[in-house]
Design a protein around this motif. Structure first.
Motif, short mmCIF file in Angstrom:
data_model
loop_
_atom_site.label_atom_id
_atom_site.label_comp_id
_atom_site.label_asym_id
_atom_site.label_seq_id
_atom_site.Cartn_x
_atom_site.Cartn_y
_atom_site.Cartn_z
N THR A 140 44.78 -10.40 23.69
CA THR A 140 46.04 -9.66 23.76
C THR A 140 47.09 -10.36 24.62
O THR A 140 48.24 -9.91 24.67
N TRP A 161 41.46 -15.36 18.63
CA TRP A 161 40.32 -14.57 19.09
C TRP A 161 39.97 -14.97 20.52
O TRP A 161 40.32 -16.05 20.99
N ARG A 183 40.58 -9.78 19.48
CA ARG A 183 41.82 -10.54 19.58
C ARG A 183 42.25 -10.65 21.04
O ARG A 183 42.16 -9.70 21.81
N HIS A 205 41.97 -19.89 16.59
CA HIS A 205 42.67 -19.26 15.46
C HIS A 205 41.92 -19.63 14.18
O HIS A 205 42.08 -20.72 13.65
N TRP A 242 42.36 -12.39 9.92
CA TRP A 242 42.92 -13.34 10.87
C TRP A 242 43.42 -12.58 12.10
O TRP A 242 43.90 -11.45 11.97
N PRO A 243 43.34 -13.17 13.27
CA PRO A 243 43.87 -12.48 14.46
C PRO A 243 45.39 -12.44 14.43
O PRO A 243 46.05 -13.47 14.21
N ASP A 249 40.50 -4.78 11.61
CA ASP A 249 40.46 -5.67 12.77
C ASP A 249 39.03 -5.76 13.26
O ASP A 249 38.15 -4.99 12.85
#
Length: 391
Positions: free
Chosen positions: A174, A222, A172, A187, A211-212, A250
């Motif tokens: 950040t 992502w 993901r 996404h 899903w992120p 995750d």
């Protein structure tokens, strides 16, 4: 064979203008100009005008034509590094902004050359200088602000079945600037099984849809495209984690430690990484004697060299003790590179009674010359001295 080190004695402004007139180009310029600390000025150019100038103004007027010529000498992909301390750092930054353009500024690096700090005199114990870094053309510059030496193997604690080192990084993104609104193509759902660690872009048995999301549950994206995730599923792993909102699964990337891996350099360079004034004095003493008061350590110059290709043409027109040429030879020996360095300095007299003067090195140019000759004798690579036409 073209020698690794060449040296010319003379006023650096004359040398620079001659090189420009000859259509020469270099890839990297490093300079350690005089810091204007209150001693008599060694560079007394014929500056016209009736106005009374401050020491700062005189220093800037000395540096301006030299930096203008240096800019013209740089290849489009080239860069200039300039060491400076607090006496003229602000003035040099403004001057470089003017000569190169503000858009060509790359970094102002703090270099911790004196870990203990200077204990003499009032005020703070100064323990640093600066490196100002400018590109000739930031769009074409080949400087890579990273180093293999900045990579710490301890940052890669995991091992695969073949013993290869890696670490887990969140797949993901950040950075909240990147989200479904700004990068919608990143996404998308992945499918993973925390028990086996398997990740895929299509559903499979025992997989859950992932899903992120950010830690607060808001949608994220992502770092990899769906195509890249499909191409490299073995570099992804599904893990169960405890988040702010409870347990969830995750996706993480296996980030591998591989030979030649580089890491971005920070803008603070510590003495244990690049050397100090004390180590620089010891280096010089070992090769020609204690004949220069404040040389730069070769480790500092080698870090600079590592940001450029290993066949870089290097110029130092305030060569002083010859550290840059010494570092070029060390770097070539270490990695098989073919860097070449031109060092320039003038016949500024050394102080009577100094170690250099007692050793028969009557000018700073004599010190530069002696060191580069010793480097060629001890490390190889050759040494050549030439003179300006008509000198």
């Amino acid at each position: 064979m073209v020698p690794w080190n060449r040296f010319v004695e003379g006023d650096n402004l004359d040398v620079l203008r001659h090189l420009v007139a000859q259509g020469e180009h270099v890839d990297l310029i490093y300079i350690d100009p005089p810091y204007n600390t209150g001693n008599d000025f060694a560079y007394r150019d014929d500056i016209r005008g009736d106005a009374v100038r401050t020491r700062h103004e005189a220093w800037v007027e000395m540096m301006r034509p030299r930096l203008e010529a240096a800019r013209d000498l740089l290849a489009p992909g080239g860069a200039l590094f300039a060491s400076i301390d607090d006496h003229e750092a602000a003035y040099l930054r403004l001057l470089l902004d003017e000569v190169f353009g503000e858009e060509c500024f790359l970094a102002q690096i703090v270099v911790n050359l004196n870990p203990k700090g200077r204990q003499l005199g009032p005020g703070f114990a100064t323990s640093h200088e600066y490196l100002l870094v400018f590109a000739r053309d930031p769009r074409a510059c080949v400087l890579e602000a990273s180093s293999t030496e900045a990579v710490d193997p301890a940052d890669f604690p995991q091992r695969d079945e073949e013993g290869r080192a890696f670490r887990h990084l969140p797949l993901r993104n950040t950075n909240k600037k990147f989200n479904p609104a700004t990068t919608p193509t990143l996404h998308y759902p992945l499918y993973g099984d925390a028990a086996s660690g398997r990740v895929a872009t299509e559903p499979f048995a025992d997989a859950v849809e992932i899903w992120p999301v950010f830690g607060d549950g808001r949608p994220a994206v992502w770092r990899w495209s769906a195509a890249l995730a499909a191409e490299r599923p073995d570099d992804l792993v599904c893990r169960r984690i405890r988040g702010r909102l409870g347990d969830r699964v995750d996706v993480y990337q296996r980030d591998w430690l591989h030979p030649g891996r580089r890491k971005k350099l920070s803008t603070i360079w510590m003495a244990e990484e690049v050397g100090s004034t004390d180590t620089a004095v010891a280096e010089l003493k070992a090769i020609v004697g204690h004949v220069f008061e404040s040389p730069k350590p070769t480790g500092l110059i080698r870090r600079i060299l590592a940001t450029m290709p290993d066949d870089a043409r290097v110029l130092d027109f305030f060569a002083g003790s010859g550290t840059t040429g010494h570092a070029v030879a060390l770097a070539n020996l270490a990695d098989g590179g073919t860097r070449r360095c031109l060092s320039v300095d003038r016949a500024e007299p050394t102080r009577p009674g100094s170690n250099a003067h007692a050793a028969g090195l009557l000018t700073v140019a004599d010190i530069t010359r002696a060191r580069l000759r010793a480097v060629a004798e001890q490390l190889g690579g050759g040494f050549e001295e030439w003179r300006l036409p008509g000198s």
